[in-house]
Design a protein around this motif. Structure first.
Motif, PDB file in Angstrom:
ATOM      1  N   ARG B 104      30.475 -51.252  17.844  1.00 39.12           N
ATOM      2  CA  ARG B 104      31.725 -50.609  17.458  1.00 39.12           C
ATOM      3  C   ARG B 104      32.052 -50.913  15.986  1.00 39.12           C
ATOM      4  O   ARG B 104      32.424 -50.032  15.223  1.00 39.12           O
ATOM      5  CB  ARG B 104      32.846 -51.113  18.372  1.00 39.12           C
ATOM      6  N   LEU B 105      31.892 -52.189  15.619  1.00 40.18           N
ATOM      7  CA  LEU B 105      32.226 -52.594  14.255  1.00 40.18           C
ATOM      8  C   LEU B 105      31.303 -51.921  13.249  1.00 40.18           C
ATOM      9  O   LEU B 105      31.744 -51.444  12.202  1.00 40.18           O
ATOM     10  CB  LEU B 105      32.139 -54.117  14.117  1.00 40.18           C
ATOM     11  N   ASP B 106      30.006 -51.866  13.579  1.00 41.16           N
ATOM     12  CA  ASP B 106      29.068 -51.219  12.674  1.00 41.16           C
ATOM     13  C   ASP B 106      29.413 -49.750  12.492  1.00 41.16           C
ATOM     14  O   ASP B 106      29.379 -49.222  11.377  1.00 41.16           O
ATOM     15  CB  ASP B 106      27.631 -51.357  13.210  1.00 41.16           C
ATOM     16  N   SER B 107      29.778 -49.093  13.597  1.00 43.72           N
ATOM     17  CA  SER B 107      30.058 -47.662  13.472  1.00 43.72           C
ATOM     18  C   SER B 107      31.373 -47.442  12.715  1.00 43.72           C
ATOM     19  O   SER B 107      31.508 -46.466  11.982  1.00 43.72           O
ATOM     20  CB  SER B 107      30.076 -46.989  14.851  1.00 43.72           C
ATOM     21  N   LEU B 108      32.322 -48.349  12.863  1.00 46.97           N
ATOM     22  CA  LEU B 108      33.558 -48.229  12.081  1.00 46.97           C
ATOM     23  C   LEU B 108      33.278 -48.398  10.590  1.00 46.97           C
ATOM     24  O   LEU B 108      33.798 -47.654   9.759  1.00 46.97           O
ATOM     25  CB  LEU B 108      34.583 -49.265  12.537  1.00 46.97           C
ATOM     26  N   LEU B 109      32.425 -49.381  10.275  1.00 46.50           N
ATOM     27  CA  LEU B 109      32.085 -49.593   8.867  1.00 46.50           C
ATOM     28  C   LEU B 109      31.380 -48.368   8.300  1.00 46.50           C
ATOM     29  O   LEU B 109      31.609 -47.974   7.165  1.00 46.50           O
ATOM     30  CB  LEU B 109      31.205 -50.834   8.722  1.00 46.50           C
ATOM     31  N   GLN B 110      30.534 -47.761   9.127  1.00 45.45           N
ATOM     32  CA  GLN B 110      29.896 -46.493   8.727  1.00 45.45           C
ATOM     33  C   GLN B 110      30.962 -45.441   8.457  1.00 45.45           C
ATOM     34  O   GLN B 110      30.938 -44.753   7.442  1.00 45.45           O
ATOM     35  CB  GLN B 110      28.987 -45.983   9.859  1.00 45.45           C
ATOM     36  N   ALA B 111      31.894 -45.346   9.391  1.00 47.55           N
ATOM     37  CA  ALA B 111      32.910 -44.289   9.322  1.00 47.55           C
ATOM     38  C   ALA B 111      33.750 -44.379   8.056  1.00 47.55           C
ATOM     39  O   ALA B 111      34.137 -43.362   7.501  1.00 47.55           O
ATOM     40  CB  ALA B 111      33.799 -44.339  10.556  1.00 47.55           C
ATOM     41  N   VAL B 112      34.061 -45.609   7.630  1.00 45.18           N
ATOM     42  CA  VAL B 112      34.865 -45.741   6.408  1.00 45.18           C
ATOM     43  C   VAL B 112      33.988 -46.012   5.174  1.00 45.18           C
ATOM     44  O   VAL B 112      34.480 -46.405   4.123  1.00 45.18           O
ATOM     45  CB  VAL B 112      35.952 -46.828   6.541  1.00 45.18           C
ATOM     46  N   ARG B 113      32.683 -45.796   5.327  1.00 42.40           N
ATOM     47  CA  ARG B 113      31.716 -45.911   4.224  1.00 42.40           C
ATOM     48  C   ARG B 113      31.725 -47.286   3.568  1.00 42.40           C
ATOM     49  O   ARG B 113      31.748 -47.395   2.340  1.00 42.40           O
ATOM     50  CB  ARG B 113      31.986 -44.836   3.145  1.00 42.40           C
ATOM     51  N   LEU B 114      31.725 -48.311   4.393  1.00 39.81           N
ATOM     52  CA  LEU B 114      31.660 -49.658   3.830  1.00 39.81           C
ATOM     53  C   LEU B 114      30.469 -50.433   4.382  1.00 39.81           C
ATOM     54  O   LEU B 114      30.373 -51.637   4.224  1.00 39.81           O
ATOM     55  CB  LEU B 114      32.955 -50.428   4.137  1.00 39.81           C
ATOM     56  N   ALA B 115      29.549 -49.720   5.032  1.00 40.71           N
ATOM     57  CA  ALA B 115      28.444 -50.396   5.700  1.00 40.71           C
ATOM     58  C   ALA B 115      27.607 -51.237   4.735  1.00 40.71           C
ATOM     59  O   ALA B 115      27.155 -52.324   5.083  1.00 40.71           O
ATOM     60  CB  ALA B 115      27.568 -49.387   6.426  1.00 40.71           C
ATOM     61  N   ASP B 116      27.436 -50.759   3.502  1.00 41.13           N
ATOM     62  CA  ASP B 116      26.547 -51.509   2.598  1.00 41.13           C
ATOM     63  C   ASP B 116      27.238 -52.691   1.911  1.00 41.13           C
ATOM     64  O   ASP B 116      26.589 -53.446   1.191  1.00 41.13           O
ATOM     65  CB  ASP B 116      25.858 -50.588   1.576  1.00 41.13           C
ATOM     66  N   VAL B 117      28.540 -52.848   2.114  1.00 42.37           N
ATOM     67  CA  VAL B 117      29.190 -54.053   1.592  1.00 42.37           C
ATOM     68  C   VAL B 117      29.731 -54.908   2.737  1.00 42.37           C
ATOM     69  O   VAL B 117      30.602 -55.747   2.543  1.00 42.37           O
ATOM     70  CB  VAL B 117      30.334 -53.715   0.610  1.00 42.37           C
ATOM     71  N   ALA B 118      29.150 -54.704   3.932  1.00 45.25           N
ATOM     72  CA  ALA B 118      29.661 -55.381   5.124  1.00 45.25           C
ATOM     73  C   ALA B 118      29.671 -56.897   4.987  1.00 45.25           C
ATOM     74  O   ALA B 118      30.539 -57.575   5.515  1.00 45.25           O
ATOM     75  CB  ALA B 118      28.834 -54.975   6.344  1.00 45.25           C
ATOM     76  N   THR B 119      28.679 -57.426   4.272  1.00 44.35           N
ATOM     77  CA  THR B 119      28.584 -58.885   4.202  1.00 44.35           C
ATOM     78  C   THR B 119      29.113 -59.429   2.876  1.00 44.35           C
ATOM     79  O   THR B 119      28.801 -60.544   2.487  1.00 44.35           O
ATOM     80  CB  THR B 119      27.121 -59.336   4.383  1.00 44.35           C
TER      81      THR B 119
END
Ligand SMILES: Nc1ncnc2c1ncn2[C@@H]1O[C@H](COP(=O)(O)OP(=O)(O)OP(=O)(O)O)[C@@H](O)[C@H]1O
Ligand SMILES: [Mg+2]
Lengths: 225, 232
Positions: B104-119
């Motif tokens: 869920r968290l990964d898909s939310l980060l995808q949705a708000v376009r922050l997946a590549d700065v997740a860490t």
């Protein structure tokens, strides 16, 4: 179960933030050490006088370092109003209290673990008469003090009470705790008749139970709208 | 969710007067009003952050904890921890609501376009990045009610599009929200119903349809005009 999970969640959050910033714990420890040396210098400890002063010299740096902790420990919640995020969540707010109590206490225990040996080694104090009693007193005393400290500083955060008032609220309530700690420490440090030892110990235990249990139940009511 | 005669005072100042409103499950409402009208205050009452000085909140399941569980909140303050990374922040809030679902968290980060700065630590984020992460933060526990206080604040055009589409998607999935915005187009497109709040009172209400909305807009403008006259 939920309650314990949330307590651990709060605890790990605080520890993780602290170990990233590494500022609070270090300043508490250094503060306590310096303060203890300062006390020792200013009293120019002679052995006879020391019997009267020793419990205070041992406790004061710990107490003040703990105060430093209360005001800074929860401060992660101040940035971006994260505290509001906790308040509106469905957790039992007692777990917030317990999590902070354990974390804060951990810090104070580390302060004790560094400043108590200093007290004996570098300040040339005689080996305590009863090391067991001393350890029990230090553990119970710090837990009790941190309990009221966390209670009031967290309440202050959620209400209009300013943080400057927190020490003023804590100290009067902590008087019985201090009395018991000082008495028991004196008995532990020096050979004495040990009169009233069990009564003071009982007071200390009762105080700890009271100030751990009451906020635990009160918190959810007090922080709930 | 129903508000029954809610009033609120802060520092001897009456901020909300006798608010009555109903918020059905899945309903999307736009809350419109001038600066200082009491929009944010009303959301804080709904979020259980402020206790109304009189009146009653009638929760859908009758318990405040259940309400809190079903509620997601995006306020001007992001509630994020600067020392933690984006993913750690989301994890923390998800666990706070009793969940643990990394997907869920990964898909939310995808949705708000922050997946590549997740860490990366949130302390290093720009305002718009924080705002988007704050929106993801509010959604970790699949809330069925959402409070959005100026969610487009600080977002650039493409981020706006992302968030707008996210809201439309939520609307389709029957997640209800109350949207505070100064942009009437957003209100019209993203919501079914609009409320006008003026000086702590709800003074007008309208469906967000081509026919009904223009007169609502007119009322809003006349309120703004009055306020300006009061100032000068
Ligand atoms: N903490 C507070 N203490 C005292 N008064 C407050 C407080 N918060 C808000 N107010 C008052 O309540 C009124 C409404 O404020 P609120 O923030 O709800 O307005 P708003 O509609 O969200 O405005 P904006 O469009 O500027 O965000 C204002 O007059 C403000 O002065
Ligand atoms: Mg506002």
């Amino acid at each position: 179960m939920q309650f314990i999970r949330h307590t651990l969640l709060i605890l790990t959050r605080d520890l993780r933030v602290e170990f990233r910033n590494k500022s609070l714990l270090l300043s508490m420890v250094i503060f306590a050490l310096l303060f203890q040396v300062l006390l020792q210098i200013s009293f120019d400890a002679k052995t006879e006088a020391m019997q009267e002063l020793a419990p205070g010299v041992l406790w004061l740096p710990i107490i003040l370092a703990a105060m430093l902790g209360f005001s800074k420990y929860g401060s992660v919640e101040k940035e971006n109003d994260a505290f509001a995020g906790i308040l509106i969540s469905p957790i039992d707010k007692g777990s917030l209290y317990l999590g902070k109590l354990i974390g804060n206490n951990l810090f104070v225990l580390i302060v004790i673990a560094t400043s108590a040996p200093t007290f004996f080694l570098f300040l040339k104090q005689p080996f305590p008469n009863s090391i067991g009693l001393l350890i029990v007193t230090l553990l119970l005393g710090s837990w009790g003090f941190v309990a009221i400290g966390v209670f009031f500083s967290t309440l202050a955060q959620s209400s209009s009470i300013t943080e400057l008032l927190v020490p003023i609220m804590i100290f009067p309530l902590a008087v019985p705790l201090f009395l018991a700690c000082i008495q028991l420490t004196e008995m532990a440090l020096f050979p004495s008749i040990g009169l009233g030892q069990s009564i003071w110990l009982l007071l200390l235990i009762a105080y700890n139970i009271l100030f751990t249990i009451i906020p635990l139940f009160l918190f959810d009511l007090l922080l709930e709208v | 969710m129903r508000l029954d005669q809610i009033s609120l005072s802060r520092d001897d100042k009456q901020v909300l007067h006798d608010i009555n409103m109903e918020w059905k499950r899945g309903e999307t409402i736009a809350l419109i009003g001038a600066n200082g009208a009491g929009k944010s205050s009303l959301l804080k009452v709904l979020a259980t952050l402020w206790k109304p000085s009189s009146g009653k909140l009638i929760y859908p399941d009758n318990t405040i904890k259940q309400w809190q569980k079903n509620l997601g909140v995006v306020f001007p303050d992001s509630f994020l921890y600067d020392a933690l990374t984006a993913i750690e922040n989301l994890e923390f809030y998800q666990k706070l609501y009793g969940g643990s679902d990394r997907k869920r968290l990964d898909s939310l980060l995808q949705a708000v376009r922050l997946a590549d700065v997740a860490t990366e630590k949130v302390g290093t984020f720009s305002k718009g990045m924080r705002q988007r992460l704050s929106i993801a933060r509010a959604l970790t526990h699949y809330p069925s009610y959402l409070l959005l206080d100026e969610p487009f604040d600080g977002l650039d055009v493409s981020s706006r599009d992302i968030v707008q589409n996210l809201l439309l998607q939520l609307k389709e999935q029957k997640t209800g929200y109350i949207l505070v915005s100064h942009n009437l187009d957003d209100a019209m497109h993203l919501c079914e119903r609009a409320l006008l709040i003026d000086n702590g009172e709800i003074t007008a209400e309208s469906r967000c349809t081509q026919e009904a909305f223009p007169s609502f807009v007119e009322q809003y403008h006349s309120v703004l005009k009055e306020n300006n006259h009061a100032v000068y």
